[in-house]
Write a protein that holds these residues in place. Structure first.
Motif, PDB file in Angstrom:
ATOM      1  N   VAL A  45       8.114 -17.296  33.391  1.00  0.00           N
ATOM      2  CA  VAL A  45       9.054 -16.178  33.329  1.00  0.00           C
ATOM      3  C   VAL A  45       8.792 -15.458  32.010  1.00  0.00           C
ATOM      4  N   ILE A  46       8.503 -14.149  32.089  1.00  0.00           N
ATOM      5  CA  ILE A  46       8.015 -13.395  30.941  1.00  0.00           C
ATOM      6  C   ILE A  46       8.981 -12.256  30.637  1.00  0.00           C
ATOM      7  N   TYR A  47       9.284 -12.091  29.352  1.00  0.00           N
ATOM      8  CA  TYR A  47      10.220 -11.057  28.894  1.00  0.00           C
ATOM      9  C   TYR A  47       9.431  -9.934  28.230  1.00  0.00           C
ATOM     10  N   ARG A  48       9.632  -8.734  28.718  1.00  0.00           N
ATOM     11  CA  ARG A  48       8.995  -7.527  28.191  1.00  0.00           C
ATOM     12  C   ARG A  48       7.478  -7.677  28.088  1.00  0.00           C
ATOM     13  N   GLU A  49       6.899  -8.320  29.086  1.00  0.00           N
ATOM     14  CA  GLU A  49       5.460  -8.411  29.303  1.00  0.00           C
ATOM     15  C   GLU A  49       4.721  -9.254  28.274  1.00  0.00           C
ATOM     16  N   ARG A  50       5.427  -9.879  27.320  1.00  0.00           N
ATOM     17  CA  ARG A  50       4.675 -10.617  26.304  1.00  0.00           C
ATOM     18  C   ARG A  50       5.352 -11.885  25.804  1.00  0.00           C
ATOM     19  N   GLU A  51       6.674 -12.023  25.983  1.00  0.00           N
ATOM     20  CA  GLU A  51       7.373 -13.180  25.452  1.00  0.00           C
ATOM     21  C   GLU A  51       7.674 -14.164  26.587  1.00  0.00           C
ATOM     22  N   LEU A  52       7.256 -15.401  26.422  1.00  0.00           N
ATOM     23  CA  LEU A  52       7.503 -16.414  27.438  1.00  0.00           C
ATOM     24  C   LEU A  52       8.927 -16.941  27.313  1.00  0.00           C
ATOM     25  N   VAL A  53       9.710 -16.763  28.378  1.00  0.00           N
ATOM     26  CA  VAL A  53      11.094 -17.208  28.394  1.00  0.00           C
ATOM     27  C   VAL A  53      11.201 -18.619  28.939  1.00  0.00           C
ATOM     28  N   TYR A  54      10.452 -18.894  29.994  1.00  0.00           N
ATOM     29  CA  TYR A  54      10.580 -20.178  30.682  1.00  0.00           C
ATOM     30  C   TYR A  54       9.282 -20.469  31.412  1.00  0.00           C
ATOM     31  N   ASP A  55       8.897 -21.742  31.454  1.00  0.00           N
ATOM     32  CA  ASP A  55       7.751 -22.120  32.263  1.00  0.00           C
ATOM     33  C   ASP A  55       7.991 -23.507  32.838  1.00  0.00           C
ATOM     34  N   GLU A  56       7.406 -23.732  33.995  1.00  0.00           N
ATOM     35  CA  GLU A  56       7.584 -25.020  34.674  1.00  0.00           C
ATOM     36  C   GLU A  56       6.334 -25.342  35.473  1.00  0.00           C
ATOM     37  N   ARG A  57       5.856 -26.587  35.338  1.00  0.00           N
ATOM     38  CA  ARG A  57       4.725 -27.045  36.138  1.00  0.00           C
ATOM     39  C   ARG A  57       5.229 -27.456  37.515  1.00  0.00           C
ATOM     40  N   LEU A  58       4.477 -27.087  38.540  1.00  0.00           N
ATOM     41  CA  LEU A  58       4.831 -27.456  39.903  1.00  0.00           C
ATOM     42  C   LEU A  58       3.949 -28.558  40.459  1.00  0.00           C
ATOM     43  N   ASP A  59       2.877 -28.885  39.726  1.00  0.00           N
ATOM     44  CA  ASP A  59       1.934 -29.889  40.224  1.00  0.00           C
ATOM     45  C   ASP A  59       2.097 -31.231  39.531  1.00  0.00           C
ATOM     46  N   GLY A  60       3.207 -31.396  38.796  1.00  0.00           N
ATOM     47  CA  GLY A  60       3.473 -32.682  38.147  1.00  0.00           C
ATOM     48  C   GLY A  60       2.675 -32.892  36.889  1.00  0.00           C
ATOM     49  N   PRO A  95       0.842  -1.218   0.000  1.00  0.00           N
ATOM     50  CA  PRO A  95       0.000   0.000   0.000  1.00  0.00           C
ATOM     51  C   PRO A  95       0.869   1.257   0.000  1.00  0.00           C
ATOM     52  N   ASP A  96       0.227   2.395  -0.220  1.00  0.00           N
ATOM     53  CA  ASP A  96       0.963   3.660  -0.202  1.00  0.00           C
ATOM     54  C   ASP A  96       1.586   3.903   1.158  1.00  0.00           C
ATOM     55  N   GLU A  97       0.874   3.538   2.215  1.00  0.00           N
ATOM     56  CA  GLU A  97       1.389   3.674   3.570  1.00  0.00           C
ATOM     57  C   GLU A  97       1.767   2.287   4.089  1.00  0.00           C
ATOM     58  N   PRO A  98       3.068   2.008   4.322  1.00  0.00           N
ATOM     59  CA  PRO A  98       3.466   0.689   4.835  1.00  0.00           C
ATOM     60  C   PRO A  98       2.730   0.360   6.140  1.00  0.00           C
ATOM     61  N   THR A  99       2.420  -0.928   6.305  1.00  0.00           N
ATOM     62  CA  THR A  99       1.671  -1.394   7.471  1.00  0.00           C
ATOM     63  C   THR A  99       2.468  -2.467   8.188  1.00  0.00           C
ATOM     64  N   GLU A 100       2.566  -2.361   9.519  1.00  0.00           N
ATOM     65  CA  GLU A 100       3.213  -3.407  10.304  1.00  0.00           C
ATOM     66  C   GLU A 100       2.295  -4.628  10.364  1.00  0.00           C
ATOM     67  N   VAL A 101       2.814  -5.780   9.948  1.00  0.00           N
ATOM     68  CA  VAL A 101       1.983  -6.985   9.921  1.00  0.00           C
ATOM     69  C   VAL A 101       2.509  -8.088  10.842  1.00  0.00           C
ATOM     70  N   SER A 102       3.742  -7.986  11.292  1.00  0.00           N
ATOM     71  CA  SER A 102       4.300  -8.952  12.240  1.00  0.00           C
ATOM     72  C   SER A 102       5.349  -8.251  13.083  1.00  0.00           C
ATOM     73  N   GLU A 103       5.504  -8.703  14.313  1.00  0.00           N
ATOM     74  CA  GLU A 103       6.555  -8.167  15.165  1.00  0.00           C
ATOM     75  C   GLU A 103       7.093  -9.292  16.037  1.00  0.00           C
ATOM     76  N   HIS A 104       8.319  -9.111  16.473  1.00  0.00           N
ATOM     77  CA  HIS A 104       8.966 -10.157  17.258  1.00  0.00           C
ATOM     78  C   HIS A 104      10.107  -9.537  18.056  1.00  0.00           C
ATOM     79  N   VAL A 105      10.245  -9.965  19.285  1.00  0.00           N
ATOM     80  CA  VAL A 105      11.374  -9.563  20.114  1.00  0.00           C
ATOM     81  C   VAL A 105      12.301 -10.763  20.263  1.00  0.00           C
ATOM     82  N   VAL A 106      13.568 -10.590  19.985  1.00  0.00           N
ATOM     83  CA  VAL A 106      14.539 -11.666  20.132  1.00  0.00           C
ATOM     84  C   VAL A 106      14.783 -11.861  21.628  1.00  0.00           C
ATOM     85  N   VAL A 107      14.309 -12.958  22.144  1.00  0.00           N
ATOM     86  CA  VAL A 107      14.334 -13.195  23.580  1.00  0.00           C
ATOM     87  C   VAL A 107      15.681 -13.787  23.976  1.00  0.00           C
ATOM     88  N   PRO A 108      16.287 -13.256  25.047  1.00  0.00           N
ATOM     89  CA  PRO A 108      17.518 -13.878  25.541  1.00  0.00           C
ATOM     90  C   PRO A 108      17.284 -15.343  25.877  1.00  0.00           C
TER      91      PRO A 108
END
Length: 958
Positions: free
Chosen positions: A943-958, A859-872
């Motif tokens: 564990v969440i990076y910049r409020e939206r990217e999941l860095v790590y998760d672990e179940r505690l209830d087996g 289009p005449d005006e570019p549009t953001e269609v995807s975004e991504h943060v490179v997570v450590p």
């Protein structure tokens, strides 16, 4: 230091409207504790007469409301309790986004749909159920999306597919989805009952008059909160005053413009014979209104009171405004000590310590000018108390809570006697206690609460010592008896709960396993004798019983029940009560891996049984558009089993399904047929292709099928600013018969519009069993000009790879990839001329923390269609200490993080992400400890990076 007049503390409960919004909401601009505003002397009130006495009906409901709520079963029909639900419109009737922020309630639903490749912009309405406790969660949504992909292990019920991913059970048809989490038996029961409700086989929450009244009276273009758990959470009201409360907020209760005003509306549903006078209405609004009321209109009717308020913004909760300090709480023999253990100094003039809702006799400013590391404040509270340490900046009109504690919540033992119908609370504390501080309430299964006839501790004792107890009589199955601290904590009428007795039957779930037959699971909270249960098959004692292989059942016991004929009704009875209680009913249905494939070249559908149960062919029916096909399984087989196949001639654009018809014996021993769709396909659903011309704003749709097709079977829906969204017969208008290459053009299609080819229903079609056929439009092709979410990103061998995920082919030079605002070295056009689904672009090594954006530049005006943060890339060790009620995380290796970028969520103990305190950067060996002050142990850590990217998760209830 004078306390503010209405600086109410609201944290801790999800049952009031404000706290429902608060405990589920996110964002630093909103207080998770939901503070209310001070009283305003300018408040005015008017009385108006009702406009009509005519009762609302389901026919008056907007379609989007009816479709999303009719999949929510009433709590009485499932092994779960509801405290209410939140309705969130995500777009208006024209498909445009609503202005109100969606909130975490809707985001919880959208997150589940994103994970299953549903475009959030195709979701128009979401509902989140507020559970009674944290054992489960329920969400539902409607929109223009296709049936959600549930994976391969699914069963079918009519147009619905049902599947389970190990954490949640899902059900979906085109444009509608329901899911539930929690224990296997609870979540499967909720979803299966919801599907039955959607198909008209049982009632939904819409059967309740207050629900219908709510959604016909309140503005459904903004969030609506509906709450039934009223009595025990509004201590300012007499028990039994209200049946329900609903609220529509002009701005989300946690996200309103803090400098503006909002118009809110409420419906108050009085209990039978209860009267709501001005004082009662004022008390209710004091609890649920989050702002400063400047005007109030009241409309009294026979069965409902409608209240409209104009409110100004309340004070802000702002954790960023307060000094970064960690306060530890210690309780020792009736003395509570708050200690500053880490972080910045705090000006004591901004600290207020509350004891049972009032300013404590001892304040931090009495001893310190600044509250620094190592400083302590001790309060002699005795064995029963509630305390809160708060930071307040009056000038900036912001506040933060440093610590709160309930003293005495581990000082009571409970017991429940089913035979006698009694609940007992016993005091076990070491110190003498004041019984006047305690209140016992009983909540019935229907949601009403009362204290009538209940012996209170203060009735039996002048002073409470270890071993003293009270017994509550007339406790029935389904009741809940609570022991509460009877003080005004300022928490909007909510009394802190010290102990609870739930008079609930044990929970058993039965599931069919393809290899092991029926499997029973015991989910009770205590050990029970196996002979307390009896298994019936079609009303007669089964050959197998729980006590054949088990003397006792402990939580999570698995019981093999063997093979049971298809169509059998398996019932588990609990024999401990005087009258046996049915606690599980399971209809044994076939489980088949069925493949249904349409051959475009020869115009046939092949139905292949690949694995699973062998089924009597007489119980199967192959249907085309709801009518029996010319060829049936019974024509070729006595039993339809693995490797068997059936082929039938079918024209393009037809719905083909294989249905199993079982006979179910109901509770009254009457027999009725139950149908379950084992597999379904639509012929010709791959026979439409499309393209978009961005300059001409035109979509071309092309029929590419090998066989002639009836164009009247498909319609075209164009949804956008300039269209109505109704199906149009564009193919039928242009052609009598469709052949390969025939095309039509849809004009004036904006980049954000949507064009869908729909399989149109046969309005005269009736079910072969005289069952009502739902005349719905089924999408077979969809084109959205704007390539939303066109790319995903993943790491492979130290380089980042972008993958194109659109079905529509596009020129690669229509896309540009930016890293922190600059073009990446490699662009899509460097590796492809045309992009097709799953094409990849290797971007090389991209540093952690980089923000990537994909722009559509056609289009005449570019549009953001995807975004991504490179997570450590990092790993974490998680340890839960049940005695200390804490979760500790340690960075176990990998990249470092800025502390401001990292947050932690502990489910269900913490409803919002919490920061990693005491660090500027987080590297290997750094730890953080989080308190989990909830009755239920934590189940998972994220564990969440910049409020939206999941860095790590672990179940505690087996």
């Amino acid at each position: 230091m004078n306390p503010p007049s209405r600086r109410q503390f609201v944290a801790g409960s999800v049952v009031t409207i404000t706290s429902i919004a608060g405990c589920l909401a996110s964002g630093s601009e909103s207080d998770p504790n939901g503070e209310s505003a001070p009283e305003n002397d300018t408040e005015t009130e008017t009385e108006t007469e009702p406009e009509s006495d005519e009762a609302a009906t389901n026919d008056d409901l907007p379609t989007k409301v009816e479709r999303v709520l009719e999949v929510i079963p009433p709590a009485s029909d499932v092994d779960a309790g509801y405290e209410g639900f939140v309705f969130t419109p995500l777009s208006d009737d024209d498909g445009d986004d609503t202005e109100t922020e969606h909130g975490v309630q809707a985001e919880q639903v959208l997150r589940q749909l994103r994970e299953r490749s549903v475009d959030p912009e195709e979701v128009t309405t979401a509902v989140t159920v507020i559970p009674d406790g944290n054992q489960y969660g329920i969400g539902a949504a409607v929109g223009s999306f296709d049936r959600v992909d549930l994976g391969t292990a699914v069963e079918e019920d009519g147009d619905w597919y049902i599947g389970d991913d190990g954490d949640r059970t899902f059900a979906s048809e085109d444009g509608r989805v329901l899911f539930a989490g929690g224990d296997d038996d609870v979540r499967s029961s909720i979803v299966e009952t919801g599907v039955d409700a959607a198909q008209g086989e049982t009632e939904s929450v819409l059967a309740a008059d207050p629900v219908v009244e709510t959604f016909t009276r309140l503005d459904t273009s903004r969030p609506i909160y509906f709450v039934t758990a009223v009595d025990e959470n509004f201590s300012s009201l007499e028990d039994g005053t209200l049946r329900a409360i609903s609220a529509g907020f002009g701005a989300g209760p946690r996200s309103m413009d803090m400098e503006g005003t909002a118009e809110n509306e409420y419906l108050l549903f009085p209990a039978t014979d209860a009267e709501l006078d001005d004082e009662a209405i004022g008390a209710i609004l004091d609890v649920i209104e989050y702002g400063e009321i400047v005007e109030r209109d009241v409309d009294r009717e026979e069965d409902v009171v409608y209240v409209e308020t104009l409110v100004e913004a309340p004070p802000e909760w702002d954790s960023e405004a307060s000094p970064d300090a960690t306060v530890h709480v210690d309780i020792d023999r009736g003395v509570v000590t708050f200690e500053h253990t880490d972080g910045e100094s705090v000006d004591s003039a901004h600290l207020e310590l509350y004891h049972d809702g009032e300013l404590a006799a001892v304040q931090p400013s009495d001893e310190y000018e600044t509250f620094d590391v190592g400083d302590t404040i001790s309060v002699d509270t005795g064995p029963l108390a509630h305390l809160e340490l708060r930071w307040i900046d009056e000038e900036a009109n912001v506040y933060d809570d440093y610590a709160s504690v309930l003293v005495g919540e581990d000082s009571f033992e409970t017991a429940y006697d089913l035979d006698e119908g009694t609940a007992e609370f016993t005091y076990t504390g070491e110190l003498e206690a004041d019984p006047e501080l305690l209140a016992v309430t009983r909540r019935r299964e229907d949601g009403t609460a009362d204290s009538d006839g209940i012996e209170q501790f203060s009735d039996a004792f002048d002073v409470l010592t270890a071993g003293d107890s009270v017994t509550v009589d007339d406790v029935e199955i389904g009741d809940r008896v609570s022991l509460e601290l009877d003080v005004d904590t300022g928490r909007n009428g909510i009394r802190p709960r010290l102990a609870t007795v739930r008079a609930s039957p044990p929970r058993i779930a039965i599931h069919s396993h393809p290899d092991d037959g029926l499997i029973g699971f015991y989910y009770g909270e205590e050990e029970r004798d196996a002979d307390e249960f009896r298994v019936l098959v079609d009303g007669e004692p089964a050959a197998f019983q729980f006590d054949d292989d088990h003397e006792t059942l402990t939580p999570r016991t698995e019981i093999e029940l063997g093979e049971v004929p298809l169509g059998s009704r398996v019932t588990v009875e609990w024999l401990e009560p005087d009258e046996p209680i049915e606690i599980e009913i399971h209809l044994v249905r076939p489980r088949i891996d069925l493949r249904m494939a349409y051959g475009d070249a020869d115009g046939t559908v092949t139905v292949e049984h690949r694995d699973g149960d062998a089924v009597d062919a007489d119980d199967l029916e192959l249907r085309i558009d709801g009518e029996p096909a010319a060829v049936q399984p019974a024509d070729e087989y006595d039993t339809f089993e693995s490797t068997d196949a059936l082929t039938v001639d079918v024209e393009p654009f037809r719905s083909v399904g294989l249905v199993w018809i079982g006979v179910d014996s109901g509770e009254d021993d009457s027999e009725h047929e139950r149908e379950y769709t084992l597999g379904r396909t639509v012929t010709g659903e791959d026979a439409i292709e499309g393209s978009y011309d961005v300059d001409r704003e035109e979509v071309e749709l092309v029929y590419v099928g090998a066989r002639e097709a009836d164009p009247s079977r498909i319609g075209v829906v164009h949804r956008g600013d300039r269209t109505s969204g109704e199906p149009e017969s564009l193919f039928e208008d242009a052609y009598e018969t469709l052949t390969d290459g025939d095309s039509i053009v849809v004009e004036n299609v904006g980049v954000e519009d949507r064009v869908t080819v729909m399989l149109t229903p046969d309005a005269d079609a009736e079910s072969a069993t005289d069952r009502r056929v739902a005349h719905t439009y089924r999408p077979i092709f969809r084109l959205v000009p704007e390539p939303r979410h066109a790319f995903t990103f993943d790491h492979r061998d130290d380089e980042l790879v972008a993958t194109y995920h659109q079905d529509l082919e596009r020129d690669a030079d229509e896309f540009r990839i930016l890293a922190d605002g600059e073009e990446t070295v490699v662009q899509p056009a460097d590796e492809h001329e045309t992009l097709e689904a799953d094409d990849e672009v290797a971007l090389g090594s991209i540093p952690a923390g980089t923000e990537l954006v994909v722009e559509w530049v056609a289009p005449d005006e570019p549009t953001e269609v995807s975004e991504h943060v490179v997570v450590p890339n990092a790993t974490f060790d998680v340890e839960y200490d049940a005695d200390a009620e804490t979760v500790t995380l340690e960075h176990a290796g990998g990249d470092e993080f800025d502390a401001d970028d990292l947050s932690v969520m502990v489910e269900p103990s913490i409803d919002e992400p919490t920061g990693w305190d005491g660090h500027e950067t987080i590297t290997e060996g750094d730890t953080t400890t989080i308190d989990t002050d909830e009755d239920e142990a934590p189940r998972a850590v994220y564990v969440i990076y910049r409020e939206r990217e999941l860095v790590y998760d672990e179940r505690l209830d087996g």
